[in-house]
Design a protein around this motif. Structure first.
Motif, mmCIF file in Angstrom:
data_model
loop_
_atom_site.group_PDB
_atom_site.id
_atom_site.type_symbol
_atom_site.label_atom_id
_atom_site.label_comp_id
_atom_site.label_asym_id
_atom_site.label_seq_id
_atom_site.Cartn_x
_atom_site.Cartn_y
_atom_site.Cartn_z
ATOM 1 N N LYS A 207 -20.200 -3.230 -2.987
ATOM 2 C CA LYS A 207 -20.281 -4.250 -1.952
ATOM 3 C C LYS A 207 -19.146 -4.010 -0.971
ATOM 4 O O LYS A 207 -18.145 -3.369 -1.299
ATOM 5 C CB LYS A 207 -20.172 -5.654 -2.557
ATOM 6 N N HIS A 208 -19.335 -4.475 0.262
ATOM 7 C CA HIS A 208 -18.317 -4.228 1.285
ATOM 8 C C HIS A 208 -17.454 -5.461 1.480
ATOM 9 O O HIS A 208 -17.924 -6.614 1.360
ATOM 10 C CB HIS A 208 -18.959 -3.811 2.606
ATOM 11 N N ILE A 209 -16.212 -5.226 1.759
ATOM 12 C CA ILE A 209 -15.270 -6.311 2.056
ATOM 13 C C ILE A 209 -14.483 -5.916 3.298
ATOM 14 O O ILE A 209 -14.442 -4.730 3.690
ATOM 15 C CB ILE A 209 -14.294 -6.566 0.890
ATOM 16 N N SER A 210 -13.868 -6.910 3.926
ATOM 17 C CA SER A 210 -13.064 -6.638 5.122
ATOM 18 C C SER A 210 -11.957 -7.672 5.237
ATOM 19 O O SER A 210 -11.952 -8.697 4.538
ATOM 20 C CB SER A 210 -13.939 -6.657 6.381
ATOM 21 N N ALA A 262 -6.419 1.093 0.910
ATOM 22 C CA ALA A 262 -5.512 -0.028 1.187
ATOM 23 C C ALA A 262 -6.040 -1.204 0.368
ATOM 24 O O ALA A 262 -7.246 -1.514 0.403
ATOM 25 C CB ALA A 262 -5.474 -0.359 2.673
ATOM 26 N N GLU A 263 -5.154 -1.828 -0.368
ATOM 27 C CA GLU A 263 -5.578 -2.952 -1.224
ATOM 28 C C GLU A 263 -5.755 -4.187 -0.354
ATOM 29 O O GLU A 263 -4.789 -4.822 0.066
ATOM 30 C CB GLU A 263 -4.536 -3.199 -2.310
ATOM 31 N N ILE A 264 -7.041 -4.505 -0.027
ATOM 32 C CA ILE A 264 -7.324 -5.624 0.866
ATOM 33 C C ILE A 264 -8.105 -6.735 0.165
ATOM 34 O O ILE A 264 -8.437 -7.749 0.800
ATOM 35 C CB ILE A 264 -8.106 -5.149 2.116
ATOM 36 N N GLU A 265 -8.414 -6.583 -1.124
ATOM 37 C CA GLU A 265 -9.127 -7.652 -1.830
ATOM 38 C C GLU A 265 -8.145 -8.778 -2.167
ATOM 39 O O GLU A 265 -7.060 -8.529 -2.700
ATOM 40 C CB GLU A 265 -9.771 -7.117 -3.110
ATOM 41 N N GLN A 266 -8.540 -9.975 -1.877
ATOM 42 C CA GLN A 266 -7.642 -11.128 -2.005
ATOM 43 C C GLN A 266 -7.160 -11.322 -3.442
ATOM 44 O O GLN A 266 -6.018 -11.736 -3.668
ATOM 45 C CB GLN A 266 -8.359 -12.402 -1.525
ATOM 46 N N GLY A 272 -0.776 -2.623 -11.170
ATOM 47 C CA GLY A 272 -1.480 -2.580 -12.442
ATOM 48 C C GLY A 272 -2.756 -3.372 -12.496
ATOM 49 O O GLY A 272 -3.451 -3.347 -13.516
ATOM 50 N N GLN A 273 -3.114 -4.092 -11.430
ATOM 51 C CA GLN A 273 -4.332 -4.899 -11.472
ATOM 52 C C GLN A 273 -5.588 -4.081 -11.164
ATOM 53 O O GLN A 273 -6.687 -4.486 -11.512
ATOM 54 C CB GLN A 273 -4.210 -6.063 -10.482
ATOM 55 N N ARG A 274 -5.417 -2.935 -10.467
ATOM 56 C CA ARG A 274 -6.560 -2.049 -10.214
ATOM 57 C C ARG A 274 -6.053 -0.598 -10.376
ATOM 58 O O ARG A 274 -5.203 -0.128 -9.626
ATOM 59 C CB ARG A 274 -7.123 -2.222 -8.799
ATOM 60 N N VAL A 275 -6.576 0.061 -11.399
ATOM 61 C CA VAL A 275 -6.208 1.462 -11.644
ATOM 62 C C VAL A 275 -7.496 2.244 -11.888
ATOM 63 O O VAL A 275 -8.386 1.786 -12.605
ATOM 64 C CB VAL A 275 -5.267 1.588 -12.864
ATOM 65 N N PHE A 276 -7.608 3.438 -11.276
ATOM 66 C CA PHE A 276 -8.814 4.250 -11.456
ATOM 67 C C PHE A 276 -8.472 5.737 -11.330
ATOM 68 O O PHE A 276 -7.436 6.114 -10.775
ATOM 69 C CB PHE A 276 -9.905 3.858 -10.446
ATOM 70 N N ASP A 277 -9.354 6.562 -11.880
ATOM 71 C CA ASP A 277 -9.259 8.008 -11.719
ATOM 72 C C ASP A 277 -10.217 8.452 -10.620
ATOM 73 O O ASP A 277 -11.286 7.851 -10.419
ATOM 74 C CB ASP A 277 -9.624 8.735 -13.013
ATOM 75 N N MET A 294 1.359 2.885 -5.511
ATOM 76 C CA MET A 294 1.580 4.130 -4.775
ATOM 77 C C MET A 294 1.843 3.898 -3.289
ATOM 78 O O MET A 294 2.559 4.664 -2.649
ATOM 79 C CB MET A 294 0.375 5.057 -4.960
ATOM 80 N N SER A 295 1.319 2.813 -2.727
ATOM 81 C CA SER A 295 1.555 2.525 -1.298
ATOM 82 C C SER A 295 2.791 1.660 -1.096
ATOM 83 O O SER A 295 3.375 1.655 -0.017
ATOM 84 C CB SER A 295 0.341 1.809 -0.697
ATOM 85 N N GLY A 296 3.154 0.891 -2.129
ATOM 86 C CA GLY A 296 4.329 0.043 -2.038
ATOM 87 C C GLY A 296 4.033 -1.417 -1.850
ATOM 88 O O GLY A 296 4.931 -2.248 -2.001
ATOM 89 N N ASP A 297 2.765 -1.785 -1.544
ATOM 90 C CA ASP A 297 2.460 -3.202 -1.318
ATOM 91 C C ASP A 297 0.958 -3.339 -1.102
ATOM 92 O O ASP A 297 0.238 -2.356 -0.922
ATOM 93 C CB ASP A 297 3.221 -3.718 -0.106
ATOM 94 N N VAL A 298 0.486 -4.571 -1.070
ATOM 95 C CA VAL A 298 -0.890 -4.833 -0.659
ATOM 96 C C VAL A 298 -0.961 -4.690 0.864
ATOM 97 O O VAL A 298 0.048 -4.726 1.558
ATOM 98 C CB VAL A 298 -1.349 -6.233 -1.115
#
Length: 596
Positions: A207-210, A262-266, A272-277, A294-298
């Motif tokens: 699904k898409h988010i923005s 970029a972590e944009i999900e509210q 550690g809340q979203r990790v994937f290979d 890895m980016s330093g922030d949301v």
């Protein structure tokens, strides 16, 4: 720099008022009105097309390009009135390296209406060539050469050392709106990239988010990605936790893959809340990706790169969650890593250009671009050999027999110093055989038969010790065959001098008269000239003297009566004077007698 192909004046296009320069003196071909095939193509009204009769290879060469890193983009078009049923299919090369072959149906697929490559310019020019394949005439709508940051898309120590990055796919995810960097108010150092919009990978897997939040670390060097790119994304769903995308690629190639996050999900706020290979064709390429960590922030941009070899015809990128059940991705870029072709030795390219101009080669031979590369499209009549020691191409053969050539053979042909074979027979080449041919010591075959060559055979041809076949028959050559050539006729060499009425000195030709050295010939010429001048001077002097005598005689004849009358008058005067003198003398003598 942007060029509107076929345009006679500069053009500005909406909505960004982009400037496109007119297409003057860059290439051959023919201008025409255009049918634009895609809504993403620039709204231009003209194009340039290249009929096969003008040659199979046609190039744009842009000079005075500063050294640096450039994005080169070429849009294709259709001549006005054409349709998809007769769309041209041709190959495209940049800087001598073939980067793209148009596929059937390209005119109906938006992201196939152009090709794009990242190149490093070191010699001050950029060349783009279009090679006919027999399926219609190449037609070019526009060309863009846009400078980008020198370290853009740097993916390792080998980048820039003999390679070109061709854009295979560039996607912005979570939105169906395709856009250019310029539409996203992107920095011009990004090169105005085109992003094809993908709202879903399909099959209910995502699904898409923005978001409207600002994205940190987005529009920064060296790649200057627009912030808008990270404000939409696709995330996997509970029913299909893997997030996967597959594209078709050319097999047995290397691909450089750039993934944008970029972590944009509210609901995600920390590490550690979203990790994937990240898997590429089933193999783990990036393990344990945690965007926030890895980016330093949301709401902060993260770009990851991986270069892989793909053996098959498909490339599948999979985000497999290991913590948090859902994967996320904002954008994908895939580049084919194309090994750059080595170029032909510059001096030999210049020599071929001199040959082209001197002999008036017809356009149909297509002598444009680099003679040897791309290897799929070498110049007609030119044989190339790769010099591995210098990592460069050289010319080792010329086969231009029976091509209707009418010019002369320039002395610059000696700069093709690796030639082993020259065949120019069956043309109408005139003038003398250049003595510089004798410096091409690698020559094994030289065939200049059935032409209009005149003058003598250069003595320097005797220096060609590797020569095994020499055909000079059926020309207008004269003089003695050089002794160094005549003496080798019995040493397994095939020489043909027949049908040259003025040649002499070997069996089968007429017998030569007394042989005079060049100095003696010059002396005779000078002697004859001096004798001629002396005879001319004597003739002039005799003629002038003769004219003076005749003039004097004519004057004497005209003055004869007057001269006779004057002579009689003078005689009478003299006689009168004489009589008076005698009378006076007598009177003087008789005077004293009278007085006495």
């Amino acid at each position: 720099m942007r060029i509107s192909c076929g345009a006679r004046v500069n053009v500005h296009t909406s909505p960004t008022n982009t400037l496109w320069f007119r297409d003057i003196a860059y290439t051959g071909g023919r201008p025409s009105n255009a049918t634009v095939t895609s809504f993403i193509a620039p709204p231009l009204q003209t194009l340039r097309y290249f009929p096969l009769s003008d040659g199979p290879n046609n190039c744009y060469k842009i000079n005075r390009v500063p050294q640096g890193h450039y994005s080169v983009r070429i849009f294709f078009g259709l001549v006005l009135g054409s349709n998809a049923d007769n769309e041209p299919l041709f190959d495209v090369s940049v800087e001598g390296t073939q980067i793209y072959s148009l596929k059937s149906g390209w005119s109906t697929i938006d992201d196939q209406s152009f090709t794009e490559a990242l190149v490093i310019v070191t010699d001050g020019s950029v060349s783009m060539c279009f090679h006919s394949t027999g399926h219609g005439d190449p037609a070019i709508l526009s060309i863009e050469i846009l400078q980008i940051e020198d370290k853009a898309y740097f993916f390792g120590p080998n980048w820039g050392q003999g390679m070109i990055l061709r854009t295979a796919q560039r996607l912005t995810l979570g939105t169906g709106k395709p856009a250019f960097d310029e539409d996203y108010s992107g920095n011009h150092w990004g090169g105005d990239r085109f992003w094809f919009g993908v709202q879903t990978f399909g099959q209910g897997s995502d699904k898409h988010i923005s978001t409207e939040n600002k994205i940190k670390k987005a529009s920064v060097g060296p790649n200057y990605y627009p912030e808008k790119l990270y404000q939409s994304a696709l995330i996997s769903t509970d029913s299909q936790t893997d997030l996967a995308y597959t594209i078709e690629v050319e097999p047995n190639k290397n691909y450089s893959i750039w993934l944008h996050f970029a972590e944009i999900e509210q609901g995600i706020t920390g590490v550690g809340q979203r990790v994937f290979d990240v898997l590429i064709n089933g193999d783990i390429a990036l393990k344990g990706v945690d965007i926030v960590q890895m980016s330093g922030d949301v709401f902060t941009a993260l770009v990851l790169n991986k270069t892989v070899t793909v053996n098959g015809r498909s490339l599948t990128i999979t985000m497999h969650p290991t913590k948090g059940n859902h994967a996320l991705i904002n954008a994908i870029e895939v580049f084919e890593v194309v090994p750059a072709e080595s170029r032909t030795e510059v001096e030999e390219v210049r020599a071929l250009q001199s040959l082209k101009n001197a002999m008036g080669l017809p356009l149909r031979l297509g002598w444009n671009g680099d003679p040897c590369v791309p290897q799929q499209h070498p110049w007609s009549g030119v044989d190339c050999q790769f010099d591995r020691a210098r990592y460069i191409w050289v010319i080792d053969g010329l086969g231009l027999d029976n091509q209707g050539l009418r010019g002369f053979l320039p002395k610059d042909i000696s700069k093709l110093r690796h030639l082993q074979s020259i065949n120019l027979s069956g043309n109408s080449i005139h003038g003398v055989i250049p003595s510089s041919l004798g410096s091409i010591t690698s020559l094994v075959t030289l065939d200049l038969s059935f032409n209009l060559f005149n003058g003598t055979i250069p003595e320097s041809l005797g220096l060609l010790t590797s020569l095994r076949r020499l055909n000079l028959n059926s020309n207008f050559l004269s003089g003695r065959v050089p002794a160094a050539l005549g003496g080798r006729l019995l040493h397994r060499a095939s020489f043909n001098f027949t049908s040259n009425a003025g040649l002499c000195g070997i069996p089968g030709l007429r017998t030569c008269g007394p042989h005079l050295s060049t100095g003696a010939k010059i002396g005779i010429v000078i002697g004859v000239f001096v004798a001629f001048v002396l005879i001319l001077i004597c003739s002039v002097c005799w003629w002038k003297r003769r004219q003076n005598i005749l003039r004097a005689q004519q004057m004497a004849a005209r003055e004869a009566p007057y001269a006779k009358a004057r002579t009689h008058f003078m005689r009478d005067v003299q006689m009168t004077r004489h009589q008076n003198y005698d009378h006076s003398r007598t009177a003087a003598e008789n005077g004293p007698n009278l007085l006495s």
